[in-house]
Design a protein around this motif. Structure first.
Motif, PDB file in Angstrom:
ATOM      1  N   SER A  82      -6.331  37.347  14.567  1.00  0.00           N
ATOM      2  CA  SER A  82      -6.028  36.318  13.568  1.00  0.00           C
ATOM      3  C   SER A  82      -7.188  35.325  13.526  1.00  0.00           C
ATOM      4  O   SER A  82      -7.682  34.902  14.570  1.00  0.00           O
ATOM      5  N   ILE A  83      -7.595  34.988  12.333  1.00  0.00           N
ATOM      6  CA  ILE A  83      -8.691  34.017  12.172  1.00  0.00           C
ATOM      7  C   ILE A  83      -8.213  32.878  11.283  1.00  0.00           C
ATOM      8  O   ILE A  83      -7.660  33.119  10.199  1.00  0.00           O
ATOM      9  N   GLU A  84      -8.418  31.669  11.749  1.00  0.00           N
ATOM     10  CA  GLU A  84      -8.136  30.484  10.916  1.00  0.00           C
ATOM     11  C   GLU A  84      -9.443  30.046  10.266  1.00  0.00           C
ATOM     12  O   GLU A  84     -10.465  29.938  10.934  1.00  0.00           O
ATOM     13  N   ASN A  85      -9.394  29.792   8.977  1.00  0.00           N
ATOM     14  CA  ASN A  85     -10.597  29.362   8.271  1.00  0.00           C
ATOM     15  C   ASN A  85     -10.219  28.551   7.035  1.00  0.00           C
ATOM     16  O   ASN A  85      -9.513  29.071   6.172  1.00  0.00           O
ATOM     17  N   PRO A  86     -10.666  27.284   6.948  1.00  0.00           N
ATOM     18  CA  PRO A  86     -11.410  26.527   7.942  1.00  0.00           C
ATOM     19  C   PRO A  86     -10.500  26.091   9.093  1.00  0.00           C
ATOM     20  O   PRO A  86      -9.284  26.225   9.004  1.00  0.00           O
ATOM     21  N   VAL A  87     -11.115  25.571  10.148  1.00  0.00           N
ATOM     22  CA  VAL A  87     -10.363  25.280  11.369  1.00  0.00           C
ATOM     23  C   VAL A  87     -10.044  23.784  11.449  1.00  0.00           C
ATOM     24  O   VAL A  87     -10.943  22.953  11.585  1.00  0.00           O
ATOM     25  N   ARG A  88      -8.756  23.472  11.360  1.00  0.00           N
ATOM     26  CA  ARG A  88      -8.356  22.063  11.347  1.00  0.00           C
ATOM     27  C   ARG A  88      -8.785  21.320  12.603  1.00  0.00           C
ATOM     28  O   ARG A  88      -9.279  20.208  12.538  1.00  0.00           O
ATOM     29  N   ARG A  89      -8.572  21.942  13.755  1.00  0.00           N
ATOM     30  CA  ARG A  89      -8.902  21.251  15.007  1.00  0.00           C
ATOM     31  C   ARG A  89     -10.409  21.072  15.197  1.00  0.00           C
ATOM     32  O   ARG A  89     -10.824  20.341  16.077  1.00  0.00           O
ATOM     33  N   MET A  90     -11.200  21.764  14.404  1.00  0.00           N
ATOM     34  CA  MET A  90     -12.655  21.600  14.472  1.00  0.00           C
ATOM     35  C   MET A  90     -13.139  20.869  13.216  1.00  0.00           C
ATOM     36  O   MET A  90     -14.150  21.220  12.616  1.00  0.00           O
ATOM     37  N   ASN A  91     -12.398  19.855  12.835  1.00  0.00           N
ATOM     38  CA  ASN A  91     -12.758  19.019  11.689  1.00  0.00           C
ATOM     39  C   ASN A  91     -13.030  19.813  10.419  1.00  0.00           C
ATOM     40  O   ASN A  91     -13.951  19.497   9.653  1.00  0.00           O
ATOM     41  N   GLY A  92     -12.269  20.849  10.226  1.00  0.00           N
ATOM     42  CA  GLY A  92     -12.369  21.615   8.981  1.00  0.00           C
ATOM     43  C   GLY A  92     -13.614  22.477   8.867  1.00  0.00           C
ATOM     44  O   GLY A  92     -13.968  22.895   7.758  1.00  0.00           O
ATOM     45  N   CYS A  93     -14.266  22.760  10.003  1.00  0.00           N
ATOM     46  CA  CYS A  93     -15.466  23.611   9.913  1.00  0.00           C
ATOM     47  C   CYS A  93     -15.069  25.067   9.653  1.00  0.00           C
ATOM     48  O   CYS A  93     -13.969  25.496   9.958  1.00  0.00           O
TER      49      CYS A  93
END
Ligand SMILES: Cc1ncc(COP(=O)(O)O)c(C=O)c1O
Length: 393
Positions: free
Chosen positions: A180-191
Motif C-alpha cells: 500500500s502506498i499513500e501519496n501524498p503523505v500527510r505525516r510528511m507535510n504532504g510530500c
C-alpha cells in the motif's frame, strides 16, 4: 474522543496549527472564485473549503435548484451512482464504490487484494500504518510491514530488499498479500512519492504478482502539484481510494476504485462491517458538484500562491519556502523584525485572511487551497504587506 489521543490526532491531521479560534463563519465557493459567504475568508490551512452546517445546507440548496438532487437507497442509485460513475472516468478504473470512510476503503482494499496472504508492506509514516487503530492486524488478520521510517516513501529497491530478506529472516513463510502506498503523505507535510518510483514499484509488484493499493486521499493535490494526471497515477495501482471531504466539500465519505472483480466484493464487506448507510446523497451530491472544475481551480490556486509568495519573499519580512517534492504545504518564517502572532491577528481581523499561529520561532505553515481564489493577488499581497509593516517590533 475518548479512544483517541486528541493531541496526537490533531497534530497528525494537521489541525494543530489552526488559528487559536476556529472560524465561526464558513465560506464556500460555488463558482470557485467567489465565496458564497457574505465575507469571503481565505484560509491558509486545510486542503479545501470547510463548511459549517448552514453553509453546507445553502450549498446543497444551490445544487438542488440547478437540478434536483437524487437520493440513493443504501448507496444505490441517485447521486451516489452518479459519483461512482464520475470516479471511474477520473481514475480510468473499471468500477468505483462509495464508502462511508477512507479508513474502511483502505482496509477493505488491502484485505481483498491480499486474499489469504498475510503480509502487507506499507510506509511507516502512512495513515494505514499509524492512524487506522491497527485495524489490519486486529480485524483483517494482516500483518503490516512498515518501510522507510521518517521518510516520505520507500523505493522499489527497498521493497525488493525487504521481500528478498524475508527468506533469511523468517522460518515459516507466509505469503505477501499487497503493498500500500499513500501519496501524498500527510505525516510528511504532504510530500509526494515520485512518479518514477511509483512506476518501478508497480513494475516490480506486477512481476511478483503482488497487488498494489493507493491511499490517494489527497491524490488531487499530488496531481495538481506534480502535473501527473489522476488517471496516470491510478494506472500503476490495482485499487485507489480518494477522499470526498478533504477538498471536495462533502461531510464525509470515500470512493474506492478498481477492477470489477475486486469492487464487487465490497458491498458484502461494507454490510457486515455495519457501513451500509441508508442515505449517502448529502455527501455524494456535494462531492459530485465540487468535482466539476476542481483541477482548474487547483491549478489557478497554485498560480496565485506562487505569484503571492514571490512578491512576499521580496519584502524580506517573511520567508515562504517550498518542500522538496511537496504539494500544498509551505513552511513559513516571519523575519525577527515582525511579530508573527500580531501579523496573524491583524490578517484575520482586518483582511479575513487566516493563517496558522506562528510558534515561538516565528514559524508556521501555509496550506494552499482554493480559498486563495476568493480574492485577487493584489488584495492578498497588500494585506500581508500592511500587516507586516504594522506588526514590526
Ligand atoms: C492519507 C489518509 N488516508 C486515509 C484517511 C482516512 O479517511 P477517513 O477519515 O475518511 O477514514 C485519512 C484521513 O485523515 C488520510 O489523511
Amino acid at each position: 474522543m475518548s479512544s483517541v489521543n486528541r493531541r496526537n490526532f490533531l497534530k497528525a491531521s494537521g489541525v494543530a496549527i489552526l488559528p487559536a479560534f476556529v472560524p465561526a463563519i464558513a465560506t464556500a465557493s460555488n463558482n470557485r472564485t467567489e465565496s458564497p459567504a457574505d465575507e469571503p475568508i481565505i484560509k491558509f490551512f486545510y486542503d479545501g473549503e470547510d463548511f459549517t452546517p448552514s453553509m453546507y445546507i445553502n450549498e446543497l440548496q444551490k445544487i438542488n435548484s440547478k437540478e434536483n438532487i437524487k437520493r440513493d437507497f443504501y448507496g444505490q442509485g441517485g447521486a451516489v451512482t452518479a459519483l461512482e460513475k464520475k470516479f471511474t472516468e477520473i481514475t480510468g478504473k473499471e468500477k468505483a464504490i462509495y464508502m462511508p470512510t477512507g479508513t474502511m476503503a483502505n482496509q477493505f482494499a488491502i484485505a481483498v487484494l491480499s486474499g489469504n496472504n498475510t503480509k502487507v508492506f506499507v510506509q511507516d509514516e502512512s495513515h494505514v500504518y499509524r492512524d487506522e487503530a491497527d485495524a489490519a492486524q486486529s480485524v483483517f488478520q494482516k500483518r503490516l510491514m512498515p518501510l522507510a521510517k521518517g521518510k516520505t516513501y520507500f523505493t522499489a529497491a527497498d521493497l525488493e530488499k525487504a521481500v528478498d530478506g524475508l527468506k533469511g529472516e523468517e522460518v515459516f513463510s507466509s505469503g505477501i498479500g499487497a503493498v500500500s502506498i499513500e501519496n501524498p503523505v500527510r505525516r510528511m507535510n504532504g510530500c509526494m512519492v515520485p512518479l518514477e518510483e511509483i512506476k518501478k514499484i508497480s513494475a516490480y509488484c506486477r512481476s511478483k504478482q503482488i497487488k498494489l493499493h493507493l491511499d490517494g486521499a489527497r491524490i488531487f493535490m499530488a496531481s495538481a502539484w506534480s502535473g501527473v494526471s489522476i488517471k496516470e497515477y491510478a494506472s500503476y495501482f490495482d485499487t485507489v481510494y480518494i477522499s470526498l471531504y478533504k477538498y471536495l466539500g462533502a461531510a464525509g465519505g470515500a470512493i474506492l476504485c478498481g477492477d470489477k472483480t475486486v469492487i464487487d466484493q465490497m458491498p458484502h464487506l461494507i454490510k457486515i462491517h455495519g457501513g451500509n448507510m441508508f442515505g449517502n446523497w448529502t455527501s455524494a451530491a456535494m462531492a459530485l458538484h465540487r468535482l466539476e472544475g476542481i483541477e482548474t481551480r487547483l491549478k489557478e490556486s497554485i498560480k496565485q500562491a506562487t505569484t503571492l509568495f514571490d512578491v512576499l519573499n521580496k519584502t524580506k519580512l517573511i520567508n515562504i519556502s517550498t518542500l522538496d517534492g511537496g504539494t500544498n504545504i509551505y513552511p513559513v518564517e516571519f523575519s525577527k523584525e515582525v511579530d508573527g502572532k500580531k501579523a496573524q491577528e491583524l490578517l484575520d481581523k482586518q483582511y479575513k485572511i487566516r493563517i496558522g499561529p506562528p510558534n515561538d520561532k516565528n514559524q508556521t505553515q501555509f496550506t494552499v487551497n482554493e480559498t486563495i481564489l476568493y480574492r485577487d493577488a493584489a488584495y492578498i499581497t497588500d494585506a500581508f504587506k500592511e500587516v507586516m509593516a504594522a506588526a514590526k517590533r
